[in-house]
Design a protein around this motif. Sequence first.
Motif, PDB file in Angstrom:
ATOM      1  N   UNK A  34       0.813  -1.227   0.000  1.00  0.00           N
ATOM      2  CA  UNK A  34       0.000   0.000   0.000  1.00  0.00           C
ATOM      3  C   UNK A  34       0.841   1.270   0.000  1.00  0.00           C
ATOM      4  N   UNK A  35       2.082   1.185  -0.452  1.00  0.00           N
ATOM      5  CA  UNK A  35       2.973   2.351  -0.445  1.00  0.00           C
ATOM      6  C   UNK A  35       2.466   3.427  -1.413  1.00  0.00           C
ATOM      7  N   UNK A  36       2.364   4.662  -0.938  1.00  0.00           N
ATOM      8  CA  UNK A  36       1.913   5.790  -1.751  1.00  0.00           C
ATOM      9  C   UNK A  36       2.866   6.962  -1.546  1.00  0.00           C
ATOM     10  N   UNK A  37       2.770   7.943  -2.447  1.00  0.00           N
ATOM     11  CA  UNK A  37       3.615   9.131  -2.393  1.00  0.00           C
ATOM     12  C   UNK A  37       2.841  10.309  -1.816  1.00  0.00           C
ATOM     13  N   UNK A  38       3.384  10.938  -0.785  1.00  0.00           N
ATOM     14  CA  UNK A  38       2.784  12.155  -0.243  1.00  0.00           C
ATOM     15  C   UNK A  38       3.294  13.334  -1.067  1.00  0.00           C
ATOM     16  N   UNK A  39       2.391  13.974  -1.780  1.00  0.00           N
ATOM     17  CA  UNK A  39       2.756  15.102  -2.634  1.00  0.00           C
ATOM     18  C   UNK A  39       2.762  16.403  -1.835  1.00  0.00           C
ATOM     19  N   UNK A  40       1.825  16.518  -0.918  1.00  0.00           N
ATOM     20  CA  UNK A  40       1.727  17.723  -0.104  1.00  0.00           C
ATOM     21  C   UNK A  40       1.060  17.363   1.215  1.00  0.00           C
TER      22      UNK A  40
END
Length: 353
Positions: free
Chosen positions: A45-51
């Motif tokens: 479930x790895x995701x990228x935090x953009x802001x």
Amino acid sequence: MSYELTIEPLGQTITVEDGQTVLDAALRAGIYLPHACCHGLCATCKVQVVDGEVDHGEASTFALMDFEREEGKCLACCARLESDTVIEAEIEDDPDAENYPVEDYSGEVVRIEALTPTIRGIWLKLDRPMAFQAGQYVNLEVPAVDGQSRAFSIASAPQDGQLIELNVRIVPGGQVTTWLHEQLQVGDELKLTGPYGRFFVKKSANVPLLFMAGGSGLSSPKSMIEDLLAEGCSLPMTLVYGQRCREELYYDAEFRALAEKHPNFSYVPALSHEPADSDWAGFRGFVHEAAKAHFDNDFRGRKAYLCGPPAMIEACITTLMQGRLFERDIYMEKFFSAADASQQLKSPLFRNI
């Protein structure tokens, strides 16, 4: 307190309550984020935090490395928002997915049946119907064991979403399954959450179906087959189901009756440890061996759905690939416990299971 979470590339914004994980909020909004263990151990479930800012919670340092945290990545199953946040995730676009939102339910136990010496059938009448796809599962809360919850596949078809069946195998030393086997009574109320999971029939493919199951792994195939037959599906479908001995082979009579009634459905039971002097006339051996014999080691042109113990899954994958059925056409249940995740019970033959 709550925060706003925007999920890209969908551009959809949802509300996340204080203390709620990103994954839970997304699933309850009907947005599927890829996940598996739900314990911060597998990194699916790895995701990228953009802001924005997040608390990483109990994410394992192996599943989420220090440099990944510095790059703004997080695990959705553990991450909790500390501000309004924007994330970027890999959103699967599957034409067969129905994406029902996860909700909380209460259910009254209306029937309990000993299906085998180690597996009990539990029927729950929910406070309202649950919409789900055949093959999905629920998290069942057991208040008598410190409110712990466990995942159980739904064994009944979705046509009646208010009465659901769960098949529970007792785990030696397992508090939850022991309580469900020894203490649960008709009339008791249980809480559950669902539906969960990305395990369902790829109906749009319109090809013959092969179900391979062992032990209590019969639950999902049972739901899928009953759903398909109720819808009038005419595609060829075969269930190869294995147990150790005849007393453990539950729903055998029911599947034989379905095979008699529906010409497109075939049922192949297999017993691996049936006494040699019994009058069992069916296949003797394991699920993968029974399938290999039934299809003469040629599985081309089908889609296969696998449910059962890890060793069975491994053997079935190997057999299917030897019979020229490959990764794109093989599916299996992807929920597993923290213990399973820590042991990394994944097939080395697959990149993403």
